[in-house]
Motif scaffolding. Structure first.
Motif, PDB file in Angstrom:
ATOM      1  N   ILE A 173       0.838  -1.205   0.000  1.00  0.00           N
ATOM      2  CA  ILE A 173       0.000   0.000   0.000  1.00  0.00           C
ATOM      3  C   ILE A 173       0.872   1.253   0.000  1.00  0.00           C
ATOM      4  CG2 ILE A 173      -1.625   1.352   1.389  1.00  0.00           C
ATOM      5  CD1 ILE A 173      -2.851  -1.337   2.273  1.00  0.00           C
ATOM      6  N   LEU A 174       1.931   1.254   0.855  1.00  0.00           N
ATOM      7  CA  LEU A 174       2.827   2.411   0.918  1.00  0.00           C
ATOM      8  C   LEU A 174       3.533   2.639  -0.410  1.00  0.00           C
ATOM      9  CD1 LEU A 174       4.285   2.051   4.492  1.00  0.00           C
ATOM     10  CD2 LEU A 174       3.222   4.089   3.551  1.00  0.00           C
ATOM     11  N   GLN A 175       3.978   1.548  -1.039  1.00  0.00           N
ATOM     12  CA  GLN A 175       4.667   1.696  -2.332  1.00  0.00           C
ATOM     13  C   GLN A 175       3.729   2.324  -3.355  1.00  0.00           C
ATOM     14  OE1 GLN A 175       7.002  -1.785  -3.737  1.00  0.00           O
ATOM     15  NE2 GLN A 175       6.791  -2.532  -1.654  1.00  0.00           N
ATOM     16  N   GLU A 176       2.488   1.886  -3.350  1.00  0.00           N
ATOM     17  CA  GLU A 176       1.537   2.435  -4.330  1.00  0.00           C
ATOM     18  C   GLU A 176       1.253   3.905  -4.048  1.00  0.00           C
ATOM     19  OE1 GLU A 176       0.783   1.108  -7.074  1.00  0.00           O
ATOM     20  OE2 GLU A 176       1.770  -0.776  -6.580  1.00  0.00           O
ATOM     21  N   ILE A 177       1.168   4.259  -2.772  1.00  0.00           N
ATOM     22  CA  ILE A 177       0.962   5.670  -2.434  1.00  0.00           C
ATOM     23  C   ILE A 177       2.124   6.518  -2.957  1.00  0.00           C
ATOM     24  CG2 ILE A 177       0.880   7.321  -0.514  1.00  0.00           C
ATOM     25  CD1 ILE A 177      -0.692   5.186   1.046  1.00  0.00           C
ATOM     26  N   PHE A 178       3.354   5.997  -2.760  1.00  0.00           N
ATOM     27  CA  PHE A 178       4.509   6.777  -3.206  1.00  0.00           C
ATOM     28  C   PHE A 178       4.624   6.796  -4.720  1.00  0.00           C
ATOM     29  CE2 PHE A 178       5.582   7.036   1.130  1.00  0.00           C
ATOM     30  CZ  PHE A 178       6.372   8.158   1.235  1.00  0.00           C
ATOM     31  N   ARG A 179       4.106   5.769  -5.379  1.00  0.00           N
ATOM     32  CA  ARG A 179       4.068   5.785  -6.841  1.00  0.00           C
ATOM     33  C   ARG A 179       3.147   6.926  -7.307  1.00  0.00           C
ATOM     34  NH1 ARG A 179       5.196   1.337  -9.659  1.00  0.00           N
ATOM     35  NH2 ARG A 179       4.233  -0.180  -8.285  1.00  0.00           N
ATOM     36  N   TRP A 180       2.031   7.059  -6.595  1.00  0.00           N
ATOM     37  CA  TRP A 180       1.067   8.116  -6.954  1.00  0.00           C
ATOM     38  C   TRP A 180       1.687   9.498  -6.699  1.00  0.00           C
ATOM     39  CZ3 TRP A 180      -1.808  11.518  -3.704  1.00  0.00           C
ATOM     40  CH2 TRP A 180      -2.831  12.219  -4.374  1.00  0.00           C
ATOM     41  N   LEU A 181       2.391   9.654  -5.555  1.00  0.00           N
ATOM     42  CA  LEU A 181       3.071  10.911  -5.256  1.00  0.00           C
ATOM     43  C   LEU A 181       4.104  11.229  -6.326  1.00  0.00           C
ATOM     44  CD1 LEU A 181       3.664  10.651  -1.403  1.00  0.00           C
ATOM     45  CD2 LEU A 181       2.132  12.230  -2.594  1.00  0.00           C
ATOM     46  N   LEU A 182       4.867  10.195  -6.719  1.00  0.00           N
ATOM     47  CA  LEU A 182       5.889  10.385  -7.743  1.00  0.00           C
ATOM     48  C   LEU A 182       5.242  10.851  -9.041  1.00  0.00           C
ATOM     49  CD1 LEU A 182       8.882   9.993  -8.639  1.00  0.00           C
ATOM     50  CD2 LEU A 182       8.235   7.697  -9.338  1.00  0.00           C
ATOM     51  N   PHE A 183       4.103  10.226  -9.379  1.00  0.00           N
ATOM     52  CA  PHE A 183       3.404  10.623 -10.604  1.00  0.00           C
ATOM     53  C   PHE A 183       3.000  12.094 -10.553  1.00  0.00           C
ATOM     54  CE2 PHE A 183      -0.652  11.378 -12.739  1.00  0.00           C
ATOM     55  CZ  PHE A 183      -0.279  11.112 -14.053  1.00  0.00           C
ATOM     56  N   ASN A 184       2.447  12.540  -9.406  1.00  0.00           N
ATOM     57  CA  ASN A 184       2.013  13.928  -9.282  1.00  0.00           C
ATOM     58  C   ASN A 184       3.167  14.890  -9.443  1.00  0.00           C
ATOM     59  OD1 ASN A 184      -0.743  13.686  -9.003  1.00  0.00           O
ATOM     60  ND2 ASN A 184      -0.567  13.138  -6.853  1.00  0.00           N
ATOM     61  N   ILE A 185       4.290  14.571  -8.837  1.00  0.00           N
ATOM     62  CA  ILE A 185       5.453  15.451  -8.974  1.00  0.00           C
ATOM     63  C   ILE A 185       5.950  15.454 -10.415  1.00  0.00           C
ATOM     64  CG2 ILE A 185       7.873  15.699  -8.291  1.00  0.00           C
ATOM     65  CD1 ILE A 185       7.014  14.824  -5.503  1.00  0.00           C
ATOM     66  N   MET A 186       5.935  14.279 -11.033  1.00  0.00           N
ATOM     67  CA  MET A 186       6.361  14.185 -12.430  1.00  0.00           C
ATOM     68  C   MET A 186       5.490  15.048 -13.332  1.00  0.00           C
ATOM     69  SD  MET A 186       8.973  12.344 -13.178  1.00  0.00           S
ATOM     70  CE  MET A 186       8.615  11.957 -14.868  1.00  0.00           C
ATOM     71  N   MET A 242       7.074  -2.298 -15.518  1.00  0.00           N
ATOM     72  CA  MET A 242       5.778  -2.376 -16.192  1.00  0.00           C
ATOM     73  C   MET A 242       4.698  -1.674 -15.373  1.00  0.00           C
ATOM     74  SD  MET A 242       6.510  -3.647 -18.922  1.00  0.00           S
ATOM     75  CE  MET A 242       8.226  -3.931 -19.283  1.00  0.00           C
ATOM     76  N   TRP A 243       4.702  -1.932 -14.052  1.00  0.00           N
ATOM     77  CA  TRP A 243       3.703  -1.304 -13.192  1.00  0.00           C
ATOM     78  C   TRP A 243       3.763   0.212 -13.300  1.00  0.00           C
ATOM     79  CZ3 TRP A 243       5.227  -4.942  -8.650  1.00  0.00           C
ATOM     80  CH2 TRP A 243       4.511  -6.145  -8.757  1.00  0.00           C
ATOM     81  N   MET A 244       5.001   0.740 -13.333  1.00  0.00           N
ATOM     82  CA  MET A 244       5.137   2.189 -13.384  1.00  0.00           C
ATOM     83  C   MET A 244       4.580   2.726 -14.699  1.00  0.00           C
ATOM     84  SD  MET A 244       6.154   4.530 -11.366  1.00  0.00           S
ATOM     85  CE  MET A 244       7.516   4.192 -10.277  1.00  0.00           C
ATOM     86  N   MET A 245       4.874   2.026 -15.797  1.00  0.00           N
ATOM     87  CA  MET A 245       4.384   2.500 -17.103  1.00  0.00           C
ATOM     88  C   MET A 245       2.857   2.429 -17.147  1.00  0.00           C
ATOM     89  SD  MET A 245       7.273   0.958 -19.641  1.00  0.00           S
ATOM     90  CE  MET A 245       6.835   1.919 -21.078  1.00  0.00           C
ATOM     91  N   ILE A 246       2.307   1.287 -16.608  1.00  0.00           N
ATOM     92  CA  ILE A 246       0.851   1.137 -16.639  1.00  0.00           C
ATOM     93  C   ILE A 246       0.191   2.189 -15.758  1.00  0.00           C
ATOM     94  CG2 ILE A 246      -1.069  -0.411 -16.099  1.00  0.00           C
ATOM     95  CD1 ILE A 246       0.829  -2.733 -16.650  1.00  0.00           C
ATOM     96  N   SER A 247       0.752   2.399 -14.565  1.00  0.00           N
ATOM     97  CA  SER A 247       0.069   3.319 -13.651  1.00  0.00           C
ATOM     98  C   SER A 247       0.177   4.763 -14.129  1.00  0.00           C
ATOM     99  CB  SER A 247       0.624   3.172 -12.236  1.00  0.00           C
ATOM    100  OG  SER A 247       1.996   3.437 -12.241  1.00  0.00           O
ATOM    101  N   PHE A 248       1.312   5.148 -14.785  1.00  0.00           N
ATOM    102  CA  PHE A 248       1.392   6.499 -15.345  1.00  0.00           C
ATOM    103  C   PHE A 248       0.303   6.695 -16.383  1.00  0.00           C
ATOM    104  CE2 PHE A 248       5.554   8.892 -14.471  1.00  0.00           C
ATOM    105  CZ  PHE A 248       5.607   8.404 -13.181  1.00  0.00           C
ATOM    106  N   GLU A 249       0.141   5.659 -17.204  1.00  0.00           N
ATOM    107  CA  GLU A 249      -0.904   5.705 -18.220  1.00  0.00           C
ATOM    108  C   GLU A 249      -2.285   5.800 -17.559  1.00  0.00           C
ATOM    109  OE1 GLU A 249      -0.278   5.899 -21.306  1.00  0.00           O
ATOM    110  OE2 GLU A 249      -2.270   5.628 -22.190  1.00  0.00           O
ATOM    111  N   GLY A 250      -2.457   4.960 -16.509  1.00  0.00           N
ATOM    112  CA  GLY A 250      -3.742   4.920 -15.811  1.00  0.00           C
ATOM    113  C   GLY A 250      -4.049   6.232 -15.114  1.00  0.00           C
ATOM    114  N   PHE A 251      -3.064   6.789 -14.426  1.00  0.00           N
ATOM    115  CA  PHE A 251      -3.268   8.042 -13.700  1.00  0.00           C
ATOM    116  C   PHE A 251      -3.577   9.165 -14.674  1.00  0.00           C
ATOM    117  CE2 PHE A 251      -0.357   6.332 -10.190  1.00  0.00           C
ATOM    118  CZ  PHE A 251      -1.438   5.957  -9.422  1.00  0.00           C
TER     119      PHE A 251
END
Lengths: 636, 235
Positions: free
Chosen positions: B72-85, B165-174
């Motif tokens: 859960i924490l990793q996914e939260i930080f992935r979302w934070l990373l996406f927002n900053i990106m 892959m997860w990062m590419m998919i989630s960037f696309e998804g977000f």
């Protein structure tokens, strides 16, 4: 290091590690195994050392045939041989070493009945222990007192040897662990990995010989503290009163220092001496009023070239205090009666005049004398023969007319003295009267120097009977013709003398080992049924307050380390006379044993190949993939 | 001789990812910086997880719980990373090699995923790998023929690519607000993580099932990535 400290500190460390749950790949068996240690003298090294930790797959060997089979077998890798103690012969070990498959050896000293039962007779020592330092060292064809000796102690092994000695829960579980691993490996024919292996490390810092090692500060002299005691608190160098010395050696030696357990050798003589001292202290006549002094001496480091006795004799004959008061390298700063260089805590030993020594009674092995005791002498001089006859007569009086103490030369051949502390005295004055009492006539008992013979009632009886004869003889000698019988009540509990490790360990100022401390306290407290006290200031003269009573003896420790060694003004030991005993013990880097699984080398090579192929394929894949992506998606 | 194992398992675990790094990412300073900063994000997430683990003593032996909150924490930080990106993206595209490319966001997502993957690979496997220099091995509980070193190496290798892959998919998804893609990332992350528990289980050939499940998830994820890349070109 002292055995008790060593074991307990290791246990603590072990439990800490276990509590943290770090042990996963490795199970540490260090606390419950006993290493063979490297010692050095002026000419070379003995004992075990390996410069790197050795990993060996456990391989059980039970008979000499198994050794041949192992050597002939087509096996890969290094092995840790698990074998019973009675296969520990130099030739066997050298054969194993030359197979190039040997990593190290684990010796089972007392296994279960079906594997490696304790050998009944086993002596790893030389055929004539310490004879190169003895009185007859220059004679050709010296008599070999220990004909069954294997000479293992004097051998140098450049691979680790560890002993397992199951006697309590911890050591038994280690033993079971190793035996189970070896059995599993056997089931897997030593080829079907993973196999159970041990890592043995005997990293010792020492190199070359004693003088090099001491100079590099990687060695410490083997020795400790001897103990001497006399009830003649007023003894002085010029009182012209004859001195009767009652002597014994405290320590003995073994391939595995922590398992130097021989009760007959070393400990039996020590106990006999304490029994004599106890009996004489109950004398109705005040002992210091006797016409002669009685001096008890318990020597330490005797197993290593008579370190204790030769140091004692040389100090009482020629000691010259060069620096009074405190000096560099000497820990005794505030002793009013000490010496800074050579460093001594007290100079009470100078009150003993060597020329006043009249006779010496020494206990050798006396624990197994149920069939009788033998008196060994250097020569059949009048005084020696007289003393033998006296002891013979007294033993007859005690034992309802049948004597049990005989001259060792009664069978017609005088083999002279067995290796003994008396030799150090005779070295200075060959005409001294000296008798060495032992339970053997011509051969040291088989357990010599490494006996595991657990004491039993017959041993207690044996020690008591010879102590009785000796006490009465000494008493008779000391008071002249007015002979009165003194009752001896020696109450020994057999547990007291069981499983006492009594390797002398290394010499340190003011750090007596377990056995010297015991003997010191025992001798100090004799004659103590006097004034009660709280501190030594409550007592008269030189008396000390011990356990609430003023003691009425001079009881002191005396340094014991090889006669060929000296401490210099900086407090560093160095070799001064390579022809004398110069034994030093290497400092330890690590002495560990741990057990774990190993995979085969084939397996490891497969892993490496797989990793390499995968990486090469991915490099090709990346190069190709970039090209394709460029073409189809025009990314980069 | 166990340096063989060290290099063998090391190359198995990190070889493919490092070859991508050196042949693709390392040539471009911008991508390296992105990778390092995303690695830092992953590191913060695992730091928080370890603090929780450290404080709540009863969790110590319960791997299921640890996986739950750390994913859960990793996914939260992935979302934070996406927002900053997203905030930095205009600037990043401006200095990119090819500012007009349709795939700049995918490329950024790819290196961010590598940052997550390599850092997780180093943190979770490197201590074990260092142990392999010693003589001992530990056999995998579920596959007694394999050592934990090699099983760990496979898992690490797969997880690095899963993270990419997860990062590419989630960037696309977000960015497209595609709920299906986002939930796939979260669910497959849980699935892949819990599948690794099979390695140490007592199920016969458990580690093989675990690795197969991970490979299956990786395969599906790669499929989704390719599908979305093709979709981007068509738009």
């Amino acid at each position: 290091m002292d055995i008790m400290d060593e074991i307990s500190s290791r246990r603590v460390r072990y439990n800490e590690v276990k509590a943290q749950g770090i042990i996963k790949f490795y199970e540490d068996l260090t606390t419950t195994s006993y290493p063979c240690v490297r010692l050095l003298n002026s000419t070379g090294a003995i004992g075990c050392q390996s410069l790197q930790p050795v990993t060996g797959i456990l391989y059980p060997i039970n008979t000499s045939d198994d050794i041949k089979q192992f050597i002939g077998q087509d096996l890969n890798g290094k092995f840790a041989i698990v074998m019973p103690y009675d296969l520990m012969k130099i030739q066997n070990l050298r054969d194993l070493e030359s197979s190039h498959k040997l990593g190290g050896v684990i010796v089972i000293i007392n296994g279960t009945s079906d594997f490696a039962p304790r050998p009944t007779a086993f002596s790893p020592d030389e055929t004539c222990p310490n004879c190169q330092y003895g009185l007859y060292r220059d004679e050709e064809n010296q008599y070999q007192w220990n004909p069954n000796g294997l000479g293992l102690i004097q051998e140098r092994f450049d691979f680790p040897i560890f002993a397992l000695y199951p006697f309590d829960d911890h050591t038994t579980s280690t033993y079971n662990r190793v035996m189970k691993g070896a059995a599993e490996n056997m089931e897997n024919s030593f080829k079907n990995y993973p196999l159970r292996a041990v890592e043995l490390s005997s990293l010792m810092w020492s190199a070359i010989d004693a003088s090099t090692c001491l100079r590099r500060d990687f060695c410490q002299p083997v020795g400790g503290q001897s103990v001497y005691s006399t009830s003649s608190v007023n003894i002085s160098n010029d009182d012209n009163k004859p001195i009767i010395v009652v002597a014994a050696a405290m320590d003995s030696r073994s391939l595995f220092h922590m398992l130097t357990l021989g009760v007959d050798n070393g400990v039996s003589g020590t106990i006999a001496l304490l029994a004599v001292a106890d009996a004489i202290s109950r004398s109705q006549v005040e002992i210091n009023r006797l016409p002669k002094h009685i001096l008890y001496t318990l020597f330490y480091g005797e197993a290593w070239g008579f370190a204790g006795s030769s140091r004692f004799v040389s100090d009482i004959t020629q000691f010259n205090c060069q620096v009074k008061g405190s000096a560099k390298g000497c820990p005794f700063k505030n002793e009013k009666n000490g010496c800074g260089f050579p460093c001594k805590q007290n100079l009470d030993f100078t009150r003993i005049n060597f020329t006043n020594i009249e006779s010496i009674f020494e206990f050798s092995q006396v624990g197994m004398g149920t069939t009788g005791f033998y008196v060994h002498v250097d020569s059949n001089s009048t005084s020696n023969v007289e003393l033998i006859n006296k002891m013979n007569n007294i033993s007859a009086t005690i034992n309802n007319g049948s004597a049990f103490v005989y001259a060792a030369s009664a069978n017609g051949t005088n083999l002279k003295l067995p290796p003994s502390s008396s030799m150090s005295f005779l070295e200075k004055n060959r005409s001294l009267t000296a008798v060495v009492l032992g339970d053997f006539q011509s051969n040291l008992k088989d357990e010599y120097d490494d006996g595991f013979n657990v004491s039993d009632d017959s041993m207690v009886d044996s020690i008591c009977s010879i102590a009785n004869v000796t006490a009465q003889t000494v008493w008779l000698q000391a008071q002249g013709p007015n002979y009165s019988n003194i009752p001896i009540s020696v109450n020994l509990k057999k547990n007291d003398v069981e499983r006492i490790g009594h390797y002398s360990s290394v010499f340190q100022y003011d750090m007596p080992g377990w056995l010297p401390t015991f003997a010191y306290n025992y001798l100090l407290s004799l004659n103590s049924s006097r004034a009660p006290c709280k501190a030594s200031t409550d007592c008269q003269n030189d008396e000390r307050c011990f356990m609430g009573k003023c003691t009425n003896t001079i009881t002191r420790y005396h340094d014991a380390y090889g006669a060929g060694l000296q401490y210099n003004r900086n407090g560093n030991a160095m070799v001064t006379d390579p022809t004398k005993a110069t034994w030093v013990e290497s400092k330890w880097g690590s002495n560990n044993m741990r057990i774990f699984l190993v995979s085969s080398q084939f397996n490891q090579i497969c892993e490496l190949l797989f990793g390499c192929i995968l990486t090469i394929l991915s490099i090709i894949g990346v190069l190709y993939g970039k090209k394709q992506l460029n073409k189809t998606l025009k990314i980069a | 001789m166990t340096l063989l194992t060290f290099f063998g398992c090391g190359l198995t675990a990190y070889g493919p990812a490092l070859s991508i790094f050196f042949l693709h990412v390392a040539k471009d300073a911008q991508l390296v910086l992105l990778m390092v900063s995303s690695a830092f994000f992953w590191l913060i997430s695992i730091l928080l997880s370890s603090i929780i683990w450290y404080i709540i003593k009863p969790i110590y032996p319960k791997n299921e719980l640890t996986i739950l909150y750390s994913v859960i924490l990793q996914e939260i930080f992935r979302w934070l990373l996406f927002n900053i990106m997203m905030r930095a993206e205009p600037g990043l595209i401006l200095v990119a090699n090819n500012p007009k490319s349709l795939y700049n966001r995918s490329s950024f997502a790819f290196v961010c995923g590598m940052g997550f993957g390599l850092m997780s690979g180093v943190v979770t496997y490197f201590t074990l790998l260092v142990n392999s220099i010693g003589p001992a091995v530990l056999m995998c509980n579920s596959c007694t023929a394999l050592t934990v070193y090699i099983v760990g190496a496979f898992t690490t290798c797969i997880f690095i690519f899963l993270h990419i892959m997860w990062m590419m998919i989630s960037f696309e998804g977000f960015s497209k607000n595609n709920k299906f893609l986002i939930s796939w990332v979260i669910l497959s992350h849980f699935g892949a993580s819990y599948a690794t528990l099979l390695n140490n289980s007592s199920i016969f050939l458990g580690c093989v099932y675990g690795i197969l499940i991970n490979l299956l998830i990786l395969g599906i994820s790669i499929g989704i990535v390719i599908w979305s890349l093709i979709k981007i070109r068509r738009e």
